[in-house]
Motif scaffolding. Structure first.
Motif, PDB file in Angstrom:
ATOM      1  N   HIS A  70     -10.344  15.262  -3.266  1.00 36.82           N
ATOM      2  CA  HIS A  70      -9.896  14.454  -2.126  1.00 36.82           C
ATOM      3  C   HIS A  70     -10.793  14.668  -0.914  1.00 36.82           C
ATOM      4  O   HIS A  70     -11.052  13.726  -0.149  1.00 36.82           O
ATOM      5  CB  HIS A  70      -8.452  14.796  -1.773  1.00 36.82           C
ATOM      6  N   TYR A  77     -10.358   8.151  -5.515  1.00 39.55           N
ATOM      7  CA  TYR A  77      -8.947   7.761  -5.441  1.00 39.55           C
ATOM      8  C   TYR A  77      -8.763   6.393  -4.779  1.00 39.55           C
ATOM      9  O   TYR A  77      -7.650   6.044  -4.387  1.00 39.55           O
ATOM     10  CB  TYR A  77      -8.163   8.821  -4.666  1.00 39.55           C
ATOM     11  N   ALA A  78      -9.829   5.639  -4.650  1.00 42.20           N
ATOM     12  CA  ALA A  78      -9.748   4.319  -4.018  1.00 42.20           C
ATOM     13  C   ALA A  78      -8.875   3.387  -4.860  1.00 42.20           C
ATOM     14  O   ALA A  78      -9.032   3.323  -6.081  1.00 42.20           O
ATOM     15  CB  ALA A  78     -11.146   3.724  -3.859  1.00 42.20           C
ATOM     16  N   PRO A  79      -7.935   2.659  -4.247  1.00 42.67           N
ATOM     17  CA  PRO A  79      -7.069   1.741  -5.018  1.00 42.67           C
ATOM     18  C   PRO A  79      -7.847   0.520  -5.484  1.00 42.67           C
ATOM     19  O   PRO A  79      -8.884   0.176  -4.924  1.00 42.67           O
ATOM     20  CB  PRO A  79      -5.992   1.353  -3.996  1.00 42.67           C
ATOM     21  N   GLY A  94     -10.130   0.543  -9.626  1.00 43.03           N
ATOM     22  CA  GLY A  94     -10.203   1.481  -8.522  1.00 43.03           C
ATOM     23  C   GLY A  94     -11.038   2.690  -8.890  1.00 43.03           C
ATOM     24  O   GLY A  94     -11.847   2.657  -9.830  1.00 43.03           O
ATOM     25  N   TYR A  98      -7.949   7.301  -9.676  1.00 43.24           N
ATOM     26  CA  TYR A  98      -6.824   6.597  -9.068  1.00 43.24           C
ATOM     27  C   TYR A  98      -5.651   6.487 -10.044  1.00 43.24           C
ATOM     28  O   TYR A  98      -4.508   6.796  -9.686  1.00 43.24           O
ATOM     29  CB  TYR A  98      -7.238   5.208  -8.596  1.00 43.24           C
ATOM     30  N   SER A 101      -3.754   9.824 -10.753  1.00 43.41           N
ATOM     31  CA  SER A 101      -2.920  10.205  -9.597  1.00 43.41           C
ATOM     32  C   SER A 101      -1.745   9.251  -9.439  1.00 43.41           C
ATOM     33  O   SER A 101      -0.641   9.668  -9.064  1.00 43.41           O
ATOM     34  CB  SER A 101      -3.758  10.226  -8.324  1.00 43.41           C
ATOM     35  N   LEU A 102      -1.968   7.968  -9.743  1.00 43.13           N
ATOM     36  CA  LEU A 102      -0.872   6.999  -9.658  1.00 43.13           C
ATOM     37  C   LEU A 102       0.204   7.302 -10.685  1.00 43.13           C
ATOM     38  O   LEU A 102       1.404   7.269 -10.362  1.00 43.13           O
ATOM     39  CB  LEU A 102      -1.414   5.582  -9.873  1.00 43.13           C
ATOM     40  N   HIS A 157       2.207   0.575  -8.129  1.00 40.36           N
ATOM     41  CA  HIS A 157       0.858   0.013  -8.160  1.00 40.36           C
ATOM     42  C   HIS A 157       0.740  -1.085  -7.113  1.00 40.36           C
ATOM     43  O   HIS A 157       1.654  -1.895  -6.961  1.00 40.36           O
ATOM     44  CB  HIS A 157       0.551  -0.543  -9.553  1.00 40.36           C
TER      45      HIS A 157
END
Length: 266
Positions: A70, A77-79, A94, A98, A101-102, A157
């Protein structure tokens, strides 16, 4: 001799009964004792978990890796970029981390909601009615509208329900709809089972301390002497659980209710 007999007599005398406490009798003292006990239990559980092998060999490395990535590479971690419902092109992917982590957040989301629905000793948050079942109905409705189950069905999401296939492709079968709803339902159900555990832990701690739930025994004895519906349900619930063991607990835990919370004290 008389002087020595006096202390012996006083030592043999039974201790005076503990002062009765409760929210109606002594609300401040009751809340203070509850907060103290809850804090002690939380600290004890935290200390035990902190040195558990699972935390030492998996938990801490994952936490450190998450913090390091991070800070050093937040783009991982960009959506994703959503195209909207007008386009059937897949959303732009993403960051590489991502989705993991989602999914971890999604798991924690439904698990906590499940716990909150049953942890209140019969008065928990109705998260099933508020969150889960509306989500399930939206998934089924979206599948019927699109004529397809090829769309995003992860609750948290950013591109929720965005299609990534052609409409009317014939994938909107009952089994495919069930597969889309299963993850959220199973994790939420597991959370409700976890939320039913506090009564059992309370009784377990009392038995380890050599005590019995006196109030519960008195209440059960009083219920056995009555003929009203509520008292008969209490007695039947306790008796059903004692006779059927795990199967009885499983059946009664399928839907959280206040009567079943007494089973943990049986």
């Amino acid at each position: 001799p008389a002087a020595s007999a006096e202390p012996a007599a006083s030592a043999a005398a039974p201790a005076p009964p503990a002062q009765e406490i409760g929210l109606l009798v002594a609300p401040l003292r009751t809340l203070s004792l509850f907060a103290s006990g809850a804090a002690e239990l939380a600290l004890s559980a935290f200390a035990t978990a902190a040195v558990h092998p699972a935390m030492l060999f998996a938990g801490y490395p994952l936490l450190l890796g998450w913090l390091a990535t991070h800070l050093a590479a937040p783009h991982l971690y960009a959506p994703p970029t959503c195209h909207g419902f007008e386009s059937h092109a897949p959303a732009a992917a993403g960051g590489a981390l991502y989705l993991p982590s989602l999914y971890a957040y999604e798991f924690a989301w439904w698990l906590v909601l499940g716990i909150l629905s049953s942890i209140g000793f019969g008065s928990g948050l109705h998260s099933g009615i508020m969150f889960l079942w509306p989500f399930v109905m939206r998934v089924v409705s979206q599948a019927e509208i699109q004529g397809s189950t090829r769309f995003n069905a992860v609750f948290n999401h950013p591109c929720l329900f965005e299609p990534h296939g052609s409409p009317g492709d014939g994938t909107d079968t009952f089994f495919n709809k069930l597969l889309l709803c299963w993850p959220a339902v199973i994790v939420w159900g597991a959370g409700t089972a976890v939320g039913e555990l506090p009564p059992y832990f309370v009784t377990r701690a009392a038995k380890r301390a050599g005590e019995r739930a006196g109030e519960f025994d008195a209440e059960l004895e009083e219920a056995m002497g009555r003929t009203d519906l509520v008292s008969r349900i209490k007695v039947w619930t306790i008796d059903f659980t004692r006779r059927n063991g795990f199967l009885g607990i499983f059946l009664l835990a399928s839907w959280p209710n206040a009567a079943f919370d007494m089973c943990g004290m049986a």
